[in-house]
Enzyme design. Sequence first.
Site, PDB file in Angstrom:
ATOM      1  CD  GLU A 247      -8.652  -4.148  -3.437  1.00  0.00           C
ATOM      2  OE1 GLU A 247      -9.639  -3.872  -2.741  1.00  0.00           O
ATOM      3  OE2 GLU A 247      -8.625  -4.022  -4.661  1.00  0.00           O
TER       4      GLU A 247
ATOM      5  CG  HIS B 256      -2.085   0.919   1.099  1.00  0.00           C
ATOM      6  ND1 HIS B 256      -2.024   2.264   1.372  1.00  0.00           N
ATOM      7  CD2 HIS B 256      -3.351   0.668   0.678  1.00  0.00           C
ATOM      8  CE1 HIS B 256      -3.209   2.796   1.136  1.00  0.00           C
ATOM      9  NE2 HIS B 256      -4.034   1.865   0.702  1.00  0.00           N
TER      10      HIS B 256
END
Length: 366
Positions: A310, A255
């Site tokens: 996710e 991320h």
Amino acid sequence: MLQTRVNSGLDGVIVADTVMSEVDGEAGRLIVRGRSIEELALRTGFEGVAALLWTDFAPADQGGSGDERAVREGFASARVRAFGEVPKLLAATKGLTPVEGLRVGLGMLADSELMPHHYLVCGALPVFLATLLRASEGKSALAPDPTLTTAQDLLRMIRGKRVDAIFEQALDTYLATITDHGFNASTFTARVVASTHAGLISSVLAGLCALKGPLHGGALGPVLDMFDDIGSLDRAGAWFDDAFSKGTTLMGFGHRIYKVRDPRADVLKNTVATLPQTSGRLAFAVEVETAAIAALRRHKPGRRLDTNVEYYTALLLEALEVPRSAFTALFAVGRAAGWCAHIFEQEKGGRIIRPQSNYVGPRPAA
Ligand code: ACO
């Protein structure tokens, strides 16, 4: 003075003040308008989070007073209104994936539409998604039920009947958890378009186009593809080593902002655990996650890569029996309310977003 230092990917660049949400990448914390994501997920449904985000930004009688009931009613009327577009949608989306179909569907909505546009897009997306999914299975579209919440009605429209409340609750938690998340790529894109005064529908459509990419909201389906490919736990370590030798990016990990675990991963992991018959799949995912993190530490030492939202979203949507091909489109249903909040904020106080580039091409001869 013209700056010539390029910041690739706008890493660490602060482009605006916002009251919407704060992503603390070092602490692994997400705050949405003063509430922690854990508290929001536990106590507030999707419509409640939309009302919270829109408080003082949308018109007072259209969610701007923070009234969850007004938002729920606004979304319900918008779903009914959007259902009128279904014949046109079906005619224009043959052969498209669900997220491509949503792109067409949003593009069909007119700026001259009288219904408040933030309601319209948030009502249209679930209706269009369910319609597209049913069409892909050869089934006709089901009209929305305006007495239901978005999560209840969306699952009903996809499945053809109401499902057990625990599944509706899980979808509601998912939509609430992913509604807003700082200046991610799709939100920033929506704000850039809003900054030109192009209007809410165009700005949301732009956000959807950014979300679709595999580095953003398109990573969901590939998480399950990875599970399929790994097959059994004893293969996980070798699978990851092989993946790194080929330069594969592991979907559901890494991320830009989080240098530790994404807090939404645990919210959604806990939500999966509430659903029946998920314990085997969940245990598999936890073991694969451990192997993936170990491989990331081995092959990308010092990069501070961890699990992102996710990973467990994919597991949750699978447990809700949503087809993989529709995962990204479903993400858009929730995130659209966040895009609308940012569009309001941008329109209220922001200037046109217009950065500079550093020209490195040839120059005319003197
Ligand atoms: N798998 C393997 N290596 C990775 C991963 C990953 N998932 N993520 C980052 N890295 C590596 C990069 O290869 C790079 O290595 P290097 O230093 O040897 O070149 C290093 O870590 C830094 O990566 P960047 O690409 O610079 O990180 P950036 O902040 O630009 O990208 C992103 C963030 C796009 C999310 C990236 O981590 C990624 O592609 N993850 C997989 C896709 C994914 O899960 N996306 C969903 C994100 S959450 C969301 O959008 C809702």
